[in-house]
Design a protein around this motif. Structure first.
Motif, PDB file in Angstrom:
ATOM      1  N   LEU A 199       0.489  -0.915  -0.374  1.00  0.00           N
ATOM      2  CA  LEU A 199       0.348  -0.361  -0.114  1.00  0.00           C
ATOM      3  C   LEU A 199       0.705   1.505   0.179  1.00  0.00           C
ATOM      4  O   LEU A 199       1.423   1.022   1.102  1.00  0.00           O
ATOM      5  N   THR A 200       0.307   2.028  -1.527  1.00  0.00           N
ATOM      6  CA  THR A 200       1.089   3.351  -1.026  1.00  0.00           C
ATOM      7  C   THR A 200       0.129   4.291  -0.993  1.00  0.00           C
ATOM      8  O   THR A 200      -0.698   4.174  -1.272  1.00  0.00           O
ATOM      9  N   PHE A 235       2.418   9.086   8.988  1.00  0.00           N
ATOM     10  CA  PHE A 235       2.720   8.541   7.736  1.00  0.00           C
ATOM     11  C   PHE A 235       3.240   7.195   7.815  1.00  0.00           C
ATOM     12  O   PHE A 235       3.941   6.515   9.114  1.00  0.00           O
ATOM     13  N   VAL A 236       3.111   6.018   7.007  1.00  0.00           N
ATOM     14  CA  VAL A 236       3.442   4.770   7.301  1.00  0.00           C
ATOM     15  C   VAL A 236       4.922   4.187   6.409  1.00  0.00           C
ATOM     16  O   VAL A 236       5.055   4.168   5.337  1.00  0.00           O
ATOM     17  N   LEU A 237       6.046   4.403   7.474  1.00  0.00           N
ATOM     18  CA  LEU A 237       7.610   4.857   6.716  1.00  0.00           C
ATOM     19  C   LEU A 237       7.650   3.743   5.972  1.00  0.00           C
ATOM     20  O   LEU A 237       8.613   2.933   4.563  1.00  0.00           O
ATOM     21  N   ASN A 295       9.937   4.776   2.443  1.00  0.00           N
ATOM     22  CA  ASN A 295       9.119   5.399   2.060  1.00  0.00           C
ATOM     23  C   ASN A 295       9.293   6.835   2.420  1.00  0.00           C
ATOM     24  O   ASN A 295       8.054   7.054   2.816  1.00  0.00           O
ATOM     25  N   LEU A 296      10.314   7.844   1.578  1.00  0.00           N
ATOM     26  CA  LEU A 296      10.036   9.159   1.984  1.00  0.00           C
ATOM     27  C   LEU A 296       9.194   9.460   0.942  1.00  0.00           C
ATOM     28  O   LEU A 296       8.668  11.057   0.632  1.00  0.00           O
ATOM     29  N   VAL A 297       9.083   9.340  -0.464  1.00  0.00           N
ATOM     30  CA  VAL A 297       8.172   9.444  -1.563  1.00  0.00           C
ATOM     31  C   VAL A 297       6.607  10.105  -1.450  1.00  0.00           C
ATOM     32  O   VAL A 297       5.779  10.807  -1.624  1.00  0.00           O
ATOM     33  N   ASP A 298       6.218   8.375  -1.035  1.00  0.00           N
ATOM     34  CA  ASP A 298       4.340   7.917  -1.429  1.00  0.00           C
ATOM     35  C   ASP A 298       3.871   6.847   0.212  1.00  0.00           C
ATOM     36  O   ASP A 298       3.564   6.076  -0.463  1.00  0.00           O
TER      37      ASP A 298
END
Length: 600
Positions: A349-350, A501-503, A520-523
């Motif tokens: 999931l993103t 945010f779930v990183l 994940n620092l993008v989406d």
């Protein structure tokens, strides 16, 4: 200058009108009472809202305000929590017993007022006292504001119909007594079976007659959005529909990039929006919810599974044969001990754009171990010279912990009221949640699951009112570490009053030097509940932009009752729009009816 309670209510409605010209005030009355329901060959006295299970759905449009009058005709004190609603500057309405308010006592009323600005998707409401949420729950559906002739502005083709799906459990025991036993370290009760929308389904055979089964009628070629919520106290679930696939489009009322899958993995507290296209041959197709659990050496529980039916309508004018409709297809389910399907589902999931900006600079870092332990019966403190053992219920109480502290509720005043008065100590003796566990060890050593010498040295813990204070607008990063002390299960961690945010997630012990590079620092997906994998870890990040006292806890009912929780105290900012307003004039006061105010 602080507003009077009456003025605060007036400001609520004034701000509601300012949200948008077409914003509405959606009003409900919830009558909480006990009714008898016949399930599993037995009449059970059940606490419900408006005589319904699940309870009434609250359907609103983004920007609307909600007013719910709760009339408590049950014999139990209770609160209603609006799960996932951010309650901006409105912590008084969060509805957590002894955290944000005293319970609404039997024969008393209370009105919750809140708005849903800036949120879209599926949330839910539930009792947040004792284990009553197993039957006191319902949907809170927030639709996007309409866009003229284009209709509702979903970021995907508008579905033909939206269908709430509640995965839960049927208990034939008194839920308040169940909660008291769990809080006292006993866990020998199990539900009768899983349910779909309150129904046991035909897998449960009662004296030779199948139980009621949930049936979802569909039309060929149409797209349906399932609003799926796990309301269970005990288990995570896999959901499948034979012959069909899902496209997950949202989780916890936050859009995600469309993710195609044939299985939904959902933990207690989570909500998922998934599109299903009715593109299979005419017929009936089983919808199956299967509980999953860790394999041995963890304690094994009965297999819980429920079935519903997705049924195609048929058109005799077109020569369609109704006998074909009577055939049933059953999906092939994951193994009940399959942990990896859930791990990959959540990892895939993103976040969808647009989404809130991810804060880059972190002000406060916490590493929180999630474990079981024990305290000595009667003293509520560990005695290293004569350690109590979790298997001897005459000497000890089994508890659940965060950084080796098991949360204890206040009994005389809520933490939020103490916070508002500027003196948290009036709620009782506080314990500051430490940045990390007091002892570092191999958190995921599975030889610690059974009672033995390895876990014995780590089992002794403390029962206390665990609190962590944050200044307003602090960026916080938390790494949750599931451990193998006495169990190796996952932990669905839910934060009130904030999304996060779930990183990243991972298996084994978290290693900052190695694992921070996988963030994940993008989406990253935006959630209010994160499933920390079994003997694994998950990293989240959020900003403390909402003053008040907010509960962070595991959403397994037994873990919450056993103390896997902490209260986050967020200070006011420097202006009135960063300051918690006064309490509503009708906020319930604590009344001592036995232990009623101590239930979670």
């Amino acid at each position: 200058m602080a507003l009077s309670p009456a003025a605060a209510v007036a400001v609520f409605f004034f701000l509601a009108m300012l949200v948008g010209g077409d914003a509405a005030v959606v009003e409900h009355t919830f009558v909480v009472s006990q009714v008898r329901m016949n399930r599993a060959c037995k009449d059970t006295l059940v606490t419900v809202v408006n005589g319904q299970l699940p309870g009434p759905a609250i359907e609103v449009t983004e920007g609307d305000s909600v007013v719910v009058h709760v009339v408590n005709k049950s014999p139990h004190g209770l609160t209603i929590h609006w799960h996932g609603v951010k309650q901006r500057l409105n912590c008084w309405a969060d509805g957590v017993g002894m955290i944000t308010q005293c319970p609404i006592q039997p024969g008393k009323n209370f009105t919750y007022r809140f708005n849903v600005a800036g949120q879209e998707g599926t949330l839910w409401w539930h009792a947040h006292v004792a284990s009553l949420r197993a039957t006191v729950h319902g949907a809170l559906i927030i639709r996007p504001r309409s866009g003229g002739d284009a209709g509702t502005l979903y970021p995907f083709p508008r579905p033909h119909k939206e269908v709430p799906i509640f995965i839960g459990e049927w208990w034939d025991v008194d839920l308040v007594e169940l909660d008291m036993r769990m809080a006292d370290g006993f866990f020998d009760d199990y539900p009768v079976n899983a349910t779909i929308n309150g129904m046991l389904g035909d897998l449960y055979d009662c004296a030779g007659a199948s139980e009621d089964i949930y049936v979802m009628q569909v039309e060929p070629g149409k797209t349906y959005m399932l609003r799926i919520v796990n309301v269970a106290l005990l288990s995570r679930y896999y959901l499948k529909i034979a012959g069909h696939r899902f496209t997950v489009v949202a989780a916890d009322a936050n859009y995600v990039k469309p993710y195609n899958t044939d299985v939904i993995a959902i933990a207690p507290g989570e909500s998922m929006d998934a599109l299903v296209v009715a593109d299979a041959p005419h017929g009936k197709y089983y919808m199956v919810a299967l509980a999953n659990q860790p394999p041995l050496p963890d304690q094994q529980i009965p297999v819980f599974s429920s079935r519903g039916v997705l049924q195609y309508s048929y058109n005799p004018i077109k020569g369609e044969d109704p006998t074909v409709i009577n055939s049933l297809m059953v999906p092939e389910m994951p193994d009940q001990h399959d942990m990896m399907t859930s791990f990959y589902f959540h990892g895939n999931l993103t976040g969808a754009t647009p989404h809130p900006p991810l804060p880059i600079n972190v002000d406060d870092r916490l590493f929180i171990s999630l474990a079981l332990g024990s305290i000595c019966r009667g003293s509520h403190v560990p005695l290293p010279s004569s350690p109590c053992r979790g298997y001897d219920v005459n000497e000890s109480i089994s508890v659940a912990t965060m950084n080796n502290v098991s949360f204890q509720l206040p009994t005389k005043v809520s933490l939020l009221e103490a916070h508002y008065r500027g003196n948290m100590s009036i709620a009782g003796k506080l314990h500051e949640l430490p940045d990390k566990p007091p002892t570092e060890y191999n958190y995921t050593d599975k030889t610690m699951i059974p009672w033995g010498s390895k876990e014995a040295a780590l089992e002794s813990t403390t029962k206390a009112m665990s609190v962590r204070m944050f200044r307003f607008n602090t960026t916080v990063e938390i790494v949750f570490q599931s451990t193998a002390i006495l169990n190796s299960d996952a932990n669905p961690m839910h934060l009130h009053g904030h999304d996060f945010f779930v990183l990243a997630q991972g298996l084994g012990n978290y290693d900052a030097e190695r694992d921070a590079g996988s963030y994940n620092l993008v989406d990253p997906p935006v959630r209010n509940t994160v499933l920390v994998p079994p003997v694994g870890w998950a990293a989240i990040r959020f900003v403390t932009d909402n003053p008040g006292v907010w509960f962070l806890h595991c959403h397994y009912g037994f873990h919450t009752s056993m103390g896997m929780a902490v209260a986050f105290e967020v200070e006011n900012g420097q202006s009135s729009d960063m300051t918690l307003p006064p309490p509503p004039i009708d906020l319930p006061r604590c009344e001592h009816h036995g232990n009623s105010v101590a239930y979670q």
